[in-house]
Enzyme design. Sequence first.
Site, mmCIF file in Angstrom:
data_model
loop_
_atom_site.group_PDB
_atom_site.id
_atom_site.type_symbol
_atom_site.label_atom_id
_atom_site.label_comp_id
_atom_site.label_asym_id
_atom_site.label_seq_id
_atom_site.Cartn_x
_atom_site.Cartn_y
_atom_site.Cartn_z
ATOM 1 C CE LYS A 42 75.479 3.253 13.648
ATOM 2 N NZ LYS A 42 74.857 2.772 14.919
ATOM 3 N N GLY A 43 73.795 8.125 9.255
ATOM 4 C CA GLY A 43 72.886 9.201 8.914
ATOM 5 C C GLY A 43 71.468 8.835 9.285
ATOM 6 C CG PHE A 81 67.678 8.410 4.873
ATOM 7 C CD1 PHE A 81 67.090 9.600 5.281
ATOM 8 C CD2 PHE A 81 68.507 8.426 3.763
ATOM 9 C CE1 PHE A 81 67.320 10.777 4.575
ATOM 10 C CE2 PHE A 81 68.736 9.585 3.057
ATOM 11 C CZ PHE A 81 68.130 10.776 3.467
ATOM 12 C CG ASP A 107 76.017 20.788 2.700
ATOM 13 O OD1 ASP A 107 76.090 21.731 3.514
ATOM 14 O OD2 ASP A 107 75.726 19.631 3.037
ATOM 15 C CE LYS A 149 75.551 8.626 1.445
ATOM 16 N NZ LYS A 149 75.706 9.977 0.833
#
Length: 514
Positions: free
Chosen positions: A124-125, A127, A238, A145
């Site tokens: 989960k993120g 949004f 990243d 996703k």
Amino acid sequence: MADSGLDKKSTKCPDCSSASQKDVLCVCSSKTRVPPVLVVEMSQTSSIGSAESLISLERKKEKNINRDITSRKDLPSRTSNVERKASQQQWGRGNFTEGKVPHIRIENGAAIEEIYTFGRILGKGSFGIVIEATDKETETKWAIKKVNKEKAGSSAVKLLEREVNILKSVKHEHIIHLEQVFETPKKMYLVMELCEDGELKEILDRKGHFSENETRWIIQSLASAIAYLHNNDIVHRDLKLENIMVKSSLIDDNNEINLNIKVTDFGLAVKKQSRSEAMLQATCGTPIYMAPEVISAHDYSQQCDIWSIGVVMYMLLRGEPPFLASSEEKLFELIRKGELHFENAVWNSISDCAKSVLKQLMKVDPAHRITAKELLDNQWLTGNKLSSVRPTNVLEMMKEWKNNPESVEENTTEEKNKPSTEEKLKSYQPWGNVPDANYTSDEEEEKQSTAYEKQFPATSKDNFDMCSSSFTSSKLLPAEIKGEMEKTPVTPSQGTATKYPAKSGALSRTKKKL
């Protein structure tokens, strides 16, 4: 819908009153469970930008003809597979070699549920959410996703679109594969390959740390992926354990785990528009993985990814980051210094070669860091001491000297211990007593050499010595020494020195003083 509607700019369905546009395939939502399909975009891996193509008018006519001759009870089952036939038969995984990733625009997410059965939540993120899904027809498992564009906002949506475009453009065994994209006005669905073993960080947390061999396999795969990205002017920006997924794992005979990893999450990745656009400015990434030049708000290049590889490698071997602090400010101070420590007992089982690689990956000055390509060629990964390509220019030699001063000293010592041609000449005694009619003493030779230097100054004393020694006759030399002299290449400095012709007969007998 009536067939005549295909020849007009727009028409309304008598059952649902929905309007359809020319060259756009619409399926009546009142007759089927599938929302209208709007546009199918196709993307080529040879280009970051996506090339859009609409379903051809001829295919729509053919579908309408088939629909007219089909009974009413068969209509829903046939039309429910419109997206599937377009994406799987024409642009599916089996056709991935053609480099096409479908981008299908739909009214709402109901169409996806006709194709996939959704399972457990993988992550989960803020949004978005990642869900495991199974293709109903092929039973292939995927990770979907789902991102809420309204919650994300315009800036996050732009990052998402950039991530999608980059994923469409890449194809590498250790980079996550994007199968297709569905998009509604409010949401975007990315169908990607499923990595069932989860994040690399989760496995590290369970194990504590990896062995050197296990780490070597991971770093080799990671370096291969990053070298591919850099070769295509893409900087990830990243790299971290959480963004490295594990597709599968294998336990070898030594009870060591071999992981098949995939680099994922290209939300902060950027593609340089040209080779000349070498430097980036935006500060981004995760603090413990960020390179010194990034946190210092300096211009930086793809070498920031190399630093992150070093942090990942350190964490795999040690089980914790190379730099830890109570605050972000203190953490950044440690990163700027870049002092690595190997005092912990775990480092006793790690080779000096691995530690050397870490030091090369985490040079504070990015200009002195090795590149991803150089890392792939490093003997720690290849196991071949002769595999490393020797530097070909001054800058590379300077960088190698900074990175491996010990090896340079060893080579220098070997060269010093190796007997030179002059030493062989000095120790060589010709057969019998062959008198030299033109023999002169050392003092006389020194005077002649000095006088010649004054009259014809060379660029350096070394050049003059080279010039003098090059006139030594090889007629009476043994084959070993004669062959060595013939093989010795003429350097530019030698060429400069030999421009001046000898005007004294004694000069030809001048010897280099040892």
